[in-house]
Design a protein around this motif. Structure first.
Motif, mmCIF file in Angstrom:
data_model
loop_
_atom_site.group_PDB
_atom_site.id
_atom_site.type_symbol
_atom_site.label_atom_id
_atom_site.label_comp_id
_atom_site.label_asym_id
_atom_site.label_seq_id
_atom_site.Cartn_x
_atom_site.Cartn_y
_atom_site.Cartn_z
ATOM 1 N N GLU A 52 0.611 -1.498 0.248
ATOM 2 C CA GLU A 52 -0.177 0.020 -0.239
ATOM 3 C C GLU A 52 0.941 0.980 -0.335
ATOM 4 O O GLU A 52 1.850 1.261 0.861
ATOM 5 N N GLY A 53 0.710 2.480 -1.399
ATOM 6 C CA GLY A 53 1.492 3.678 -1.112
ATOM 7 C C GLY A 53 2.534 3.530 -1.746
ATOM 8 O O GLY A 53 2.979 4.522 -2.507
ATOM 9 N N LEU A 54 3.010 1.895 -2.623
ATOM 10 C CA LEU A 54 3.785 1.560 -3.688
ATOM 11 C C LEU A 54 3.747 1.617 -4.869
ATOM 12 O O LEU A 54 2.422 2.015 -5.037
ATOM 13 N N PRO A 55 4.376 2.641 -5.908
ATOM 14 C CA PRO A 55 4.060 3.345 -7.303
ATOM 15 C C PRO A 55 3.644 1.069 -7.400
ATOM 16 O O PRO A 55 4.175 0.923 -8.809
ATOM 17 N N VAL A 56 2.537 0.897 -7.497
ATOM 18 C CA VAL A 56 2.427 -0.603 -8.310
ATOM 19 C C VAL A 56 1.765 -0.095 -9.457
ATOM 20 O O VAL A 56 0.255 0.128 -9.893
ATOM 21 N N ALA A 57 2.000 -0.031 -10.570
ATOM 22 C CA ALA A 57 1.987 -0.769 -12.010
ATOM 23 C C ALA A 57 0.880 -2.240 -11.908
ATOM 24 O O ALA A 57 -0.445 -1.974 -13.291
ATOM 25 N N LEU A 58 1.386 -3.131 -11.826
ATOM 26 C CA LEU A 58 0.038 -3.956 -11.740
ATOM 27 C C LEU A 58 0.399 -4.876 -10.412
ATOM 28 O O LEU A 58 1.563 -4.923 -10.242
ATOM 29 N N LEU A 59 -0.422 -5.961 -10.259
ATOM 30 C CA LEU A 59 -0.512 -7.071 -9.118
ATOM 31 C C LEU A 59 -0.397 -8.530 -10.272
ATOM 32 O O LEU A 59 -2.076 -8.528 -10.595
ATOM 33 N N HIS A 60 0.543 -9.240 -10.010
ATOM 34 C CA HIS A 60 -0.035 -10.424 -10.838
ATOM 35 C C HIS A 60 0.402 -11.265 -10.126
ATOM 36 O O HIS A 60 1.307 -11.797 -9.015
ATOM 37 N N ASP A 61 -0.555 -12.250 -10.159
ATOM 38 C CA ASP A 61 -0.898 -13.822 -9.298
ATOM 39 C C ASP A 61 -0.890 -15.109 -9.853
ATOM 40 O O ASP A 61 -1.537 -16.056 -9.281
ATOM 41 N N ASP A 62 -0.697 -14.662 -11.459
ATOM 42 C CA ASP A 62 -0.631 -16.138 -12.510
ATOM 43 C C ASP A 62 0.719 -16.565 -12.391
ATOM 44 O O ASP A 62 1.998 -16.590 -12.744
ATOM 45 N N VAL A 63 0.717 -17.658 -11.124
ATOM 46 C CA VAL A 63 2.181 -18.599 -10.871
ATOM 47 C C VAL A 63 1.828 -19.740 -10.895
ATOM 48 O O VAL A 63 0.811 -20.099 -9.490
ATOM 49 N N ALA A 64 3.096 -20.585 -10.949
ATOM 50 C CA ALA A 64 3.084 -22.173 -10.913
ATOM 51 C C ALA A 64 4.159 -22.905 -10.258
ATOM 52 O O ALA A 64 5.236 -21.865 -10.172
ATOM 53 N N MET A 65 3.851 -23.646 -9.336
ATOM 54 C CA MET A 65 4.946 -24.416 -8.695
ATOM 55 C C MET A 65 6.162 -25.180 -10.202
ATOM 56 O O MET A 65 5.247 -25.312 -11.334
ATOM 57 N N HIS A 66 7.578 -24.997 -9.654
ATOM 58 C CA HIS A 66 8.626 -25.386 -10.867
ATOM 59 C C HIS A 66 8.277 -24.165 -12.069
ATOM 60 O O HIS A 66 9.350 -24.803 -12.789
ATOM 61 N N PRO A 120 6.362 -23.160 -15.313
ATOM 62 C CA PRO A 120 6.459 -23.459 -16.015
ATOM 63 C C PRO A 120 6.187 -21.992 -17.701
ATOM 64 O O PRO A 120 6.355 -21.505 -16.854
ATOM 65 N N VAL A 121 7.116 -22.604 -18.573
ATOM 66 C CA VAL A 121 7.305 -21.500 -19.201
ATOM 67 C C VAL A 121 6.638 -20.434 -19.779
ATOM 68 O O VAL A 121 6.572 -19.601 -20.430
ATOM 69 N N GLU A 122 5.219 -21.111 -20.439
ATOM 70 C CA GLU A 122 4.245 -20.553 -20.579
ATOM 71 C C GLU A 122 3.445 -19.792 -18.983
ATOM 72 O O GLU A 122 3.335 -18.630 -20.391
ATOM 73 N N VAL A 123 4.191 -20.165 -18.067
ATOM 74 C CA VAL A 123 3.559 -18.972 -16.718
ATOM 75 C C VAL A 123 4.907 -18.037 -17.214
ATOM 76 O O VAL A 123 4.343 -16.590 -16.865
ATOM 77 N N ALA A 124 6.185 -18.837 -17.504
ATOM 78 C CA ALA A 124 6.840 -17.108 -17.409
ATOM 79 C C ALA A 124 6.656 -16.580 -18.627
ATOM 80 O O ALA A 124 7.314 -15.071 -18.393
ATOM 81 N N ASP A 125 6.430 -17.155 -19.099
ATOM 82 C CA ASP A 125 5.759 -15.847 -21.020
ATOM 83 C C ASP A 125 4.794 -14.616 -20.387
ATOM 84 O O ASP A 125 5.060 -13.609 -21.023
ATOM 85 N N ARG A 126 3.591 -15.352 -19.641
ATOM 86 C CA ARG A 126 2.687 -14.646 -19.534
ATOM 87 C C ARG A 126 3.460 -13.198 -18.567
ATOM 88 O O ARG A 126 2.588 -12.194 -18.934
ATOM 89 N N ALA A 127 3.948 -13.865 -18.204
ATOM 90 C CA ALA A 127 4.326 -12.797 -16.656
ATOM 91 C C ALA A 127 5.303 -11.741 -17.794
ATOM 92 O O ALA A 127 5.838 -10.396 -17.272
ATOM 93 N N ARG A 128 6.197 -12.503 -18.488
ATOM 94 C CA ARG A 128 7.232 -10.846 -19.075
ATOM 95 C C ARG A 128 6.250 -10.866 -20.142
ATOM 96 O O ARG A 128 6.424 -9.676 -19.922
ATOM 97 N N GLN A 129 5.053 -11.304 -20.273
ATOM 98 C CA GLN A 129 4.159 -10.358 -21.366
ATOM 99 C C GLN A 129 3.614 -9.379 -20.536
ATOM 100 O O GLN A 129 3.471 -7.712 -20.986
#
Length: 345
Positions: free
Chosen positions: A54-68, A70-79
């Motif tokens: 709270e109070g930080l300059p947050v542009a987005l909160l991203h909770d699409d997270v998975a164990m280990h 997976p490359v597709e999860v990493a790609d979505r986060a990078r995008q």
């Protein structure tokens, strides 16, 4: 006998203080000069993330997270990071959140501030991991080492006792592997031994008083020491086994470490008696006795590993056995080790 070694210390700022996460995180983000922060968190840590950011300059909160990771999860986060023009990353959660932040940093070079809520230790290493087609690939890169870590033991009190134990034993595995990993040195071993002692103290306190601060602080402190030692010493046999089991069969990370660790310790121990003695002295006795007192998970079959998968696991592990392991590892050895871990003997 003369002492001779080369040890590299990784540059990182560490802030440790219970109840101070929000203030410490704000100061670290300000030091980076960040104006568009991407917060990466898990569903279980989202309430804490909302509070301490709270109070930080947050542009987005991203909770699409998975164990280990997976490359597709990493790609979505990078995008997502690119699409929102993020200029810094804040990870809040366990190893999966930290690992995803590292995956984004690996390709973007964005700085990371890590706020751990478990004892995974990933925040203190420059190691990254990605899973694709049931194969987990790991590596090291200075870009993924968080610039700063904010440790607040109060953020771990909501972690249920069984997960706290499994996560703490994961830290213990970092310590044990660091004692005989390929690049180990006397500094790594000193950190690892102190980490083992702190875990021996902290984990029983967490079990006895889950909401108490003292046990959580000891365990969190130990997790940091363990990770620093592990980052320098490299991955030993134990972690190579667990990476295969996690990547190929989707087994839960921390629980798998808790099950496999005593088997690797007893396999390597007789071939490295001086190191084995230091480990057991720091433990104050037998590892199985400690794990029994903590009610740690015991069997791979309880984690969903099928006995019929043993041959393919052995085949994948053998090429990954690290150089300089205290004793050679044959297919017969690995089959026996994994079968004992599957049975929970």
């Amino acid at each position: 006998m003369s002492i001779r070694f080369v040890h590299e210390t990784r540059p990182q700022r560490v802030r440790f203080g219970s109840g101070e996460a929000a203030t410490a995180l704000a100061e670290e983000v300000a030091l980076l000069g960040a104006a568009r922060v991407m917060v990466i968190t898990t569903a279980s840590a989202k309430a804490a993330a909302d509070r301490i950011t709270e109070g930080l300059p947050v542009a987005l909160l991203h909770d699409d997270v998975a164990m280990h990771v997976p490359v597709e999860v990493a790609d979505r986060a990078r995008q997502a990071a690119a699409g929102h023009g993020a200029d810094a990353l804040v990870s809040i959660g366990g190893g999966s959140a930290t690992g995803l932040a590292k995956a984004v940093a690996l390709t973007s070079g964005l700085p990371v501030v890590a706020v751990p809520t478990t004892y995974a230790g990933s925040e203190a290493t420059d190691m990254w991991g990605l899973t694709e087609d049931a194969r987990k690939t790991t590596g090291t890169d200075p870009r993924v080492l968080p610039r700063a870590i904010v440790y607040d033991a109060e953020l771990t009190t909501s972690l249920p006792v069984p997960l706290s134990v499994a996560s703490g034993v994961n830290a213990l595995a970092h310590c044990v592997d660091s004692m005989w990993a390929p690049r180990t040195d006397p500094v790594d071993q000193a950190l690892a031994v102190e980490g083992i002692r702190a875990l021996r103290t902290g984990l029983p306190m967490v079990v006895a008083d889950p909401g108490g601060r003292e046990g959580r602080e000891h365990t969190l402190y130990a997790a940091y020491l363990a990770a620093v030692a592990f980052a320098s010493a490299g991955a030993g046999l134990h972690h190579k086994i667990c990476h295969v089991l996690g990547g190929m069969f989707g087994l839960p990370h921390a629980q798998t470490h808790a099950v496999v660790l005593p088997h690797v310790l007893e396999f390597n121990g007789p071939a490295a008696p001086a190191v084995y003695r230091r480990i057991t002295d720091a433990l104050g006795g037998s590892l199985p006795i400690l794990l029994d007192s903590l009610e740690a998970p015991k069997a791979l079959r309880e984690l969903g590993f099928d006995e019929s998968d043993l041959p393919s696991a052995v085949e994948a592990i053998l090429p990954a056995v690290p150089p300089g392991n205290p004793r050679p590892v044959t297919a017969e050895d690995m089959t026996a080790l994994l079968h004992a871990a599957w049975e929970g003997r």
